[in-house]
Design an enzyme around this catalytic site. Structure first.
Site, short mmCIF file in Angstrom:
data_model
loop_
_atom_site.label_atom_id
_atom_site.label_comp_id
_atom_site.label_asym_id
_atom_site.label_seq_id
_atom_site.Cartn_x
_atom_site.Cartn_y
_atom_site.Cartn_z
CB SER A 33 -35.77 -3.79 6.37
OG SER A 33 -34.86 -4.21 5.82
CG ASP A 320 -37.41 -1.45 -1.28
OD1 ASP A 320 -36.53 -2.20 -1.26
OD2 ASP A 320 -38.06 -0.92 -0.21
CG HIS A 323 -36.20 -4.28 1.52
ND1 HIS A 323 -36.38 -2.98 1.44
CD2 HIS A 323 -35.69 -4.46 2.71
CE1 HIS A 323 -35.97 -2.49 2.68
NE2 HIS A 323 -35.47 -3.31 3.42
#
Length: 360
Positions: A33, A320, A323
């Site tokens: 991610s 978040d 990240h």
């Protein structure tokens, strides 16, 4: 020496007079991610998604599938080089199949899938694309001549993965059978194989990025026994062992793979510097997420019903629960692009992009 050899002479050119596109026409990206630019969005069997607001709100002004509020490191480095941002592989594949694109992009492809790890089984039940499958996707394109092999040899290759493997090690529902050292060694074996395979497919400029301090992410609030008022030390111990192994692999690239150059991006050290002297980098909060809920805003994913969001993401390290913000990614990118050996070694990405390979 008694034999004739084809000698690959690597000439380092650091001249500022080079063209803006430098010697790198494309970037090929493999990972999780941290790099995913939307592959999971086009993978309808995948439950790991960031294709909803407020993801993407700062730069793109809409969700793109990136797990942040704007651009990632791969996006910034592309801009520094002077090429377009790479499209997700699955998006490009759909376009080629339906005829809206004639061929695959010449500026590289992003194969990264959020939630994946270097161990093939990591989060597979959530439909993520393992990094091994990402490499198979790339291999198929090369073998089918859908990517020019000369382009491959001139391109940058980005490899970043492992955070999900180590985070999952501490989830109590399915405890691993390996001890921490053996688990890290299993991860290293997979990375070594990945480097070997991309070299055989033509990669010559290989950038491998360390993990950041995974034990400091706000999502540690989800783990039983993890501290809230400090980083999770046991997790960061594993991270540092993994990072040390990565750097050893990179140091071995010129010996094991003639003609290739590997660089090691010390993301852990870069981020820890942000955390040590946050004001110098414009951060007012390096602990909690900007977007989420619960302790550290780390118990609820950004965008899920009930989330809260901070007023100024540019002052926060974490977007978040896992990240960084776009601001953090920009600072990391600048360190990787033009930084010194404490940030990236043996050369930075700017110098790596300026290298000319000449056959003599």
């Amino acid at each position: 020496m008694g034999k004739l050899y084809t000698i690959i002479v690597v000439i380092l050119i650091f001249s500022s007079t080079l063209a803006s596109s430098r010697n790198v026409p494309a970037i090929f990206i493999f990972g999780d991610s941290i790099f995913d630019a939307g592959n999971n969005h086009f993978n309808k069997n995948c439950s790991v998604q960031a294709d909803f607001s407020p993801y993407g709100s700062t730069f793109f002004h809409q969700p793109t599938g990136r797990f942040t509020n704007g651009r990632t490191v791969a996006d910034f480095i592309s801009q520094f080089i002077g090429i377009d941002m790479q499209k997700p592989y699955l998006e490009a594949q759909i376009a080629v199949i339906n005829g809206s694109r004639k061929d695959y992009p010449s500026n590289g492809i992003n194969f990264a899938s959020a939630g994946s790890g270097v161990l093939q089984g990591t989060n597979m039940e959530q439909g993520v694309i393992s990094i091994q499958e990402q490499l198979r996707q790339f291999q198929t394109l090369v073998e089918q001549n859908q990517i020019d092999k000369n382009l491959v040899q001139k391109s940058l290759f980005f490899l970043e993965s492992g955070s999900n493997d180590i985070f999952n090690y501490f989830i109590p529902f399915d405890p691993p059978t390996l001890d921490p050292d053996a688990y890290v060694q299993a991860m290293m074996k997979e990375v070594a194989t990945l480097i070997d395979q991309i070299y055989k497919l033509g990669a010559r400029r290989i950038a491998v990025f360390s993990l950041g301090p995974v034990g400091c992410v706000p999502a540690r609030a989800l783990l039983l026994g993890a501290p809230i008022n400090r980083c999770y030390g046991k997790m960061n111990v594993m991270v540092k062992k993994y990072n040390k192994g990565l750097e050893s692999l990179i140091n071995n690239i010129p010996i094991r793979y003639p003609g290739a150059i590997g660089v090691y991006g010390a993301i852990y050290d870069i981020v820890q510097r942000f955390r040590a002297i946050p004001a110098r980098y414009g951060f007012s909060d390096v602990t909690s997420a900007c977007c989420g809920n619960g302790p550290l805003r780390g118990k609820l994913q950004c965008g899920i019903e009930g989330y809260q969001i901070c007023l100024n993401p540019n002052e926060v390290l974490f977007w978040d629960y896992f990240h960084p913000t776009e601001h953090a990614y920009k600072l990391i990118s600048e360190a990787l692009w033009g930084g010194n050996k404490s940030q990236i070694r043996p050369v930075n990405l700017k110098n790596l992009a300026d290298i000319t390979f000449t056959l003599v």
